[in-house]
Write a protein that holds these residues in place. Sequence first.
Motif, PDB file in Angstrom:
ATOM      1  N   ARG A  69       0.154   4.059  -2.842  1.00  8.36           N
ATOM      2  CA  ARG A  69      -0.633   5.211  -2.468  1.00  8.36           C
ATOM      3  C   ARG A  69       0.219   6.481  -2.552  1.00  8.36           C
ATOM      4  NH1 ARG A  69      -5.449   7.799  -1.319  1.00  8.36           N
ATOM      5  NH2 ARG A  69      -5.326   8.940   0.648  1.00  8.36           N
TER       6      ARG A  69
ATOM      7  N   TYR B  20       0.829  -1.207   0.000  1.00  9.11           N
ATOM      8  CA  TYR B  20       0.000   0.000   0.000  1.00  9.11           C
ATOM      9  C   TYR B  20       0.865   1.261   0.000  1.00  9.11           C
ATOM     10  CZ  TYR B  20      -3.494   3.399   1.475  1.00  9.11           C
ATOM     11  OH  TYR B  20      -4.299   4.499   1.544  1.00  9.11           O
TER      12      TYR B  20
ATOM     13  N   ASN C  36      -8.467   9.697  -2.535  1.00 12.61           N
ATOM     14  CA  ASN C  36      -7.079  10.015  -2.898  1.00 12.61           C
ATOM     15  C   ASN C  36      -6.549  11.337  -2.365  1.00 12.61           C
ATOM     16  OD1 ASN C  36      -6.889   7.609  -4.434  1.00 12.61           O
ATOM     17  ND2 ASN C  36      -7.994   8.634  -6.089  1.00 12.61           N
TER      18      ASN C  36
END
Lengths: 357, 357, 382, 382
Positions: free
Chosen positions: A221, A217, C136
């Motif tokens: 991300r 992740y 996001n």
Amino acid sequence: MREIFESTIERLLTDLATPETVLSCEGGDWPAELWAAIEESGFTLAAAPESLGGAEIGWADLYVLARALGRFAAPVPLGEAMLGNWLLGKAGIEAQTGILSFAAEANLSLRDGAVDGSLHDVPWGRHAATLVTIADRNSATPTVVLLATETAASQTLSLNVAGEPRDSLHFSGAKVLACAPLPGSLSVEVLQLGGALLRSAQIAGALHALLDMTSGYASERTQFGRPIGAFQAIQQQLAVFAEQAAAASIAAEAAFAESDTDFASFTIAAAKVSTAEAASAGAAIAHSVHGAIGFTQEYPLHLLSRRLWAWRSEYGSASLWSQRIGQMVCDGGGEGYWALLTGHACQQLSAPERKSA
Amino acid sequence: MREIFESTIERLLTDLATPETVLSCEGGDWPAELWAAIEESGFTLAAAPESLGGAEIGWADLYVLARALGRFAAPVPLGEAMLGNWLLGKAGIEAQTGILSFAAEANLSLRDGAVDGSLHDVPWGRHAATLVTIADRNSATPTVVLLATETAASQTLSLNVAGEPRDSLHFSGAKVLACAPLPGSLSVEVLQLGGALLRSAQIAGALHALLDMTSGYASERTQFGRPIGAFQAIQQQLAVFAEQAAAASIAAEAAFAESDTDFASFTIAAAKVSTAEAASAGAAIAHSVHGAIGFTQEYPLHLLSRRLWAWRSEYGSASLWSQRIGQMVCDGGGEGYWALLTGHACQQLSAPERKSA
Amino acid sequence: MSITQFTYSTIPVEAESLRHEVRAFLQDHLGEYPATSRAQSWMGFDAAFSRQLGARGWVGMALPRQYGGAAAGPFARYVIIEELLAAGAPVSAHWIADRQSGPLINRFGTEAQRERYLPPICRGESYFCIGMSEPNSGSDLASIKTSASRNYGGWLLNGQKVWTTNAQHAQFMIALVRTGEKQAARHEGMSQFIVDLSLPGITIRPIRDLAGGEHFNEVFFDNVQLDADALVGTEGKGWDQVTAELAFERSGPERFLSCIELLKTLISAIGRHPDALQGREIGRLSAKLLTLRNMSLSVTAQLAAGEHPAWAASCVKDLGNLFEQEIPEVAQLLLEAEPRQQGGTEHAQVLAYLTQMAPSFSLRGGTREILRGIIARGMGLR
Amino acid sequence: MSITQFTYSTIPVEAESLRHEVRAFLQDHLGEYPATSRAQSWMGFDAAFSRQLGARGWVGMALPRQYGGAAAGPFARYVIIEELLAAGAPVSAHWIADRQSGPLINRFGTEAQRERYLPPICRGESYFCIGMSEPNSGSDLASIKTSASRNYGGWLLNGQKVWTTNAQHAQFMIALVRTGEKQAARHEGMSQFIVDLSLPGITIRPIRDLAGGEHFNEVFFDNVQLDADALVGTEGKGWDQVTAELAFERSGPERFLSCIELLKTLISAIGRHPDALQGREIGRLSAKLLTLRNMSLSVTAQLAAGEHPAWAASCVKDLGNLFEQEIPEVAQLLLEAEPRQQGGTEHAQVLAYLTQMAPSFSLRGGTREILRGIIARGMGLR
């Protein structure tokens, strides 16, 4: 041997212990298909002697099975069945097929082949067909007993923090399926030790999976224009996580390896302490790195983190096992400390006292 | 009042408690010039009542003095003299000029105006002219006594980890200079509490100075082409240090403020716990950020860090005071917890037990 | 910035005198409220309870009297809030309106907005949520994409918010959205709007959390027509307004009391004879709590004096989070009481619930890394 | 890299059988050695003791037989070393020669260098130090400025090293210096030399540490003339050689046994009836120690198999440092035994000494941040 076991169980769990299955089983559903496949593999009988229907595999080789159960958060009592059949074998009782679990916490008296009393914190107690435990624990002749759950007078249902069944069963004059004296080489706490051993491997496996999930992740991300794994503060946390996961892994493996025939209580205790502490650190870092997404039910992080929170407490917390090691160490004094540590495989803890809430 | 006190002591310590002086006094040298200036300031008498030669200043205002002593690592028993004269005042005895210290650890019996027994861990005991302590601690009539150190039969010299004298003095039939019953409003542990109070403020001051030193160093020292303070991992550590220093500062100030007239034992205990924990964290981070240079005798970091390591243990470690708070809290149960915390100024700990090695 | 900013401050007598009153109220209204419900702290929802608090004048009490408030100082509100939190009262319905939206509208809103929104807030009847994060965006709020563009009727809103606490219960959202092109300065071109959540084009979808609860939501805006007066404050100054708002958000008792119910059940489960480990840990946590409260009161005094203690507030928030998150960790070490989702003691259930919720505490109002970055900046390191 | 690299490994029987022998030797030779001296661990200097060890074949034992070694495997050396460290034996005289310089010369040196330097190392008579850090270089070794330039007689050495452990006692230094211009690639242009510390132009100045001891030194080189064969290994490849050497330096028992003497005095001071806190902490530390040793043995097995477990070694080093540094912190919490520089019990003196020394443990062989950076890189994060 280990390689075959590992690849077999992994294939099986990859197919049948998907995150969807795990989640759907929380709260008490039973994964019949998964269990059937496990029974077919023969793993439930692995630790029993060949003469009693088992395969006489030592714990050193069974480590990879228990670790895989943790990695996949498998919602079945396979570890419990292995341990149950191992103890039955030690007592000379035939290994059991079907759903077998055990109770380390038992307050059970045996008379004329029938039992009275209660079993607590029984993994998948509501689903098990048979249970192994020790009756007359405080007597001169503690006895291994095999019980049919259908003979229980009543059940009290409980779930651990990961939604895994941890039930109590109450017996009143129930006939045992089999019984035999606990061999003198085993302590009455053998099931507590065995439970701690299993959970240490499951924690190691779950941490491994969680570390992979978290570093993956962090690489994907992005925030502030770059992967969060590029920030030094995140890197330092993930390094600590990796260290803890590595410590858990080797501590659990040591406990299995040194318990191949008899349980090495010092090493098992150290494994439960090391894995429980790693579980706490790892779950915290995984959640911190994931942020909000890791807090949702749809993201599979919590399938692992919630089990870490459950398993670190089961069969003795880090405090309980630390205190038992501490008592043993202090008994030997500073002068004997190093010899104790380096000769640890022969060292056994003295009998426990268990605090309860 | 506080502002004047603070600027006065700071001026005095800046001139006369330089790092060179502090270092040279480690191991037992006496800074005569510094002490003379302090006596002249009148601060040693500040806490005594006006009627007995003091200035009747409350602890709330004396906080800044104790904090400054910590900030400068001052190698003199000014805090000790203030506390000693405060207790003499409570007992109705005239305030003492000269080097006055006290003993919280005393095993002393008083008969016919003379004492037998020992005082332990006496700050600057080898230099003090007079000492305050409590004799007959376990009797129905504990008594405040003032002793001349020259009447001691023998001394056992000790230094704490910062090289500050912490001596034992042994008395055998020595005439006291003065004595009076300990007022009923005070517990026999009043000097232990007072010692903890003083050290909490000294720790807060030392942490403040150490934080400044460390963030200054991080801004100046460059590695890999930029100041080390520009690295996120260092920034995060310094932020933790700042948080701990802030916590220590307010915990110590609260203890002085709430003890203005009577010692608020819960708040003092909390201050010792908070400052001791901050001392550990702060010293570790300061050394970690400084690297090798901070490990040398010529760099003044250790003048602070070694005192933090000494003071966190004096007059009760974080464990001891935590356990005393914990006992009080558990006595009140969960239901009474919040009321206890919010009404804390009135709460007093019950009498202590002290573990010893 | 310096740690000398933290000066010991006590609650003034007139504010302290409210404590008795609010305790009596809570005793009457929450007498039988179970520990497992109290453990929800400010996540517990009860509109009737909020209206009762409003009737007592304890919602929006810092707002001016002409809008239904009590023009109370920060310490009076502090006493009310900490008593509600310490009791685990279900305050989530009005929580954000009381804490953030009311003060925001009072400070930046027009007179008409104040008259419209503040009185129902003070009655405990009007509930708000805050629309900030987007998919996001995470901690990087400058990257948000939801936008409002001017049209004939006011503004046309499009986009999506996520992690919006209580959106499914609230009547209004204060949304931070883009009203201009993305500027060179990353934080320009954003504005705040009061969005009536009953308008057409809005879809609210609760997000189930790891413990099975639903507090967070996704909120979708599909051509939502806002009136011209939905804008609150100045167009393009949304970021500055949010920053001012965050100062309120970092140092109150909600930053360290989220696990107080667990601490209470733990103390009771241990009983009157703690062993050396239990005594040490309970005492250590209590010392920390006392110190945190003193730090928080110090920041409140600074706010009352009109200062802007961002650095000090971040200290309280970070230490407070660490403290809250430490409590379930310590609890599982002090008693062999396994956390229980079902069955077990009340303590075991509270332990299970808060063990699972604790990771979310550091998501509120800035992650640990960001808070520490603010502190480091305050120290002149960046 | 993966944590599966850590596989449980046991000490082979033939290596384990040395344990009894070395324990008996230590009993004979260190019977009355006080705890305050043992606490110095591998900082304690005793040339006579080093020669005795050499006579037993326990110095340089991993080196080939033709140079006086025993061609022993890593596990045999592991057993010897851990027993010496656990007993607090004064090993500092030969420590670096045994651990780093001997293996380096054996691996990168010429035959003539091996024949000259290795036999006296194996006899426990030849002591080395390592010259790496320079003023202002810190962790950034690429920034070193000390240089050797070729001349008629070999090399001319100029510059300054600092934080050189044991330089005042050693006959030789292995120095990393610049032999070329600073390159675009920061780590090129460096070489390693064996510097005879008795040569003219060398000044060694001990640095007094915070506890009053002298272990570190400044070493100044003022036109020091080195022979051509002072170069060890390949010119310009010094950095690569050092990196290979550091792998030896990160995972041995010296990485977690520095405070073992304090743990022992603490256990004895607590006595046979620990309270719940004491029992918990002693047991927790012991569990950690057992786990660390298993990790360290696992890395040893990887080294024995010819692997280069830099990632795994960094894990051991970082966890080991944390463990060592935690012991004085825990000790002061378990007993009301104040640390004492003078007076007090032996435990109080050991506590004082190791409280002061502990900060230096994380200076050895890479700071915490750098070790964690190595681990993060191993995980593919940078």
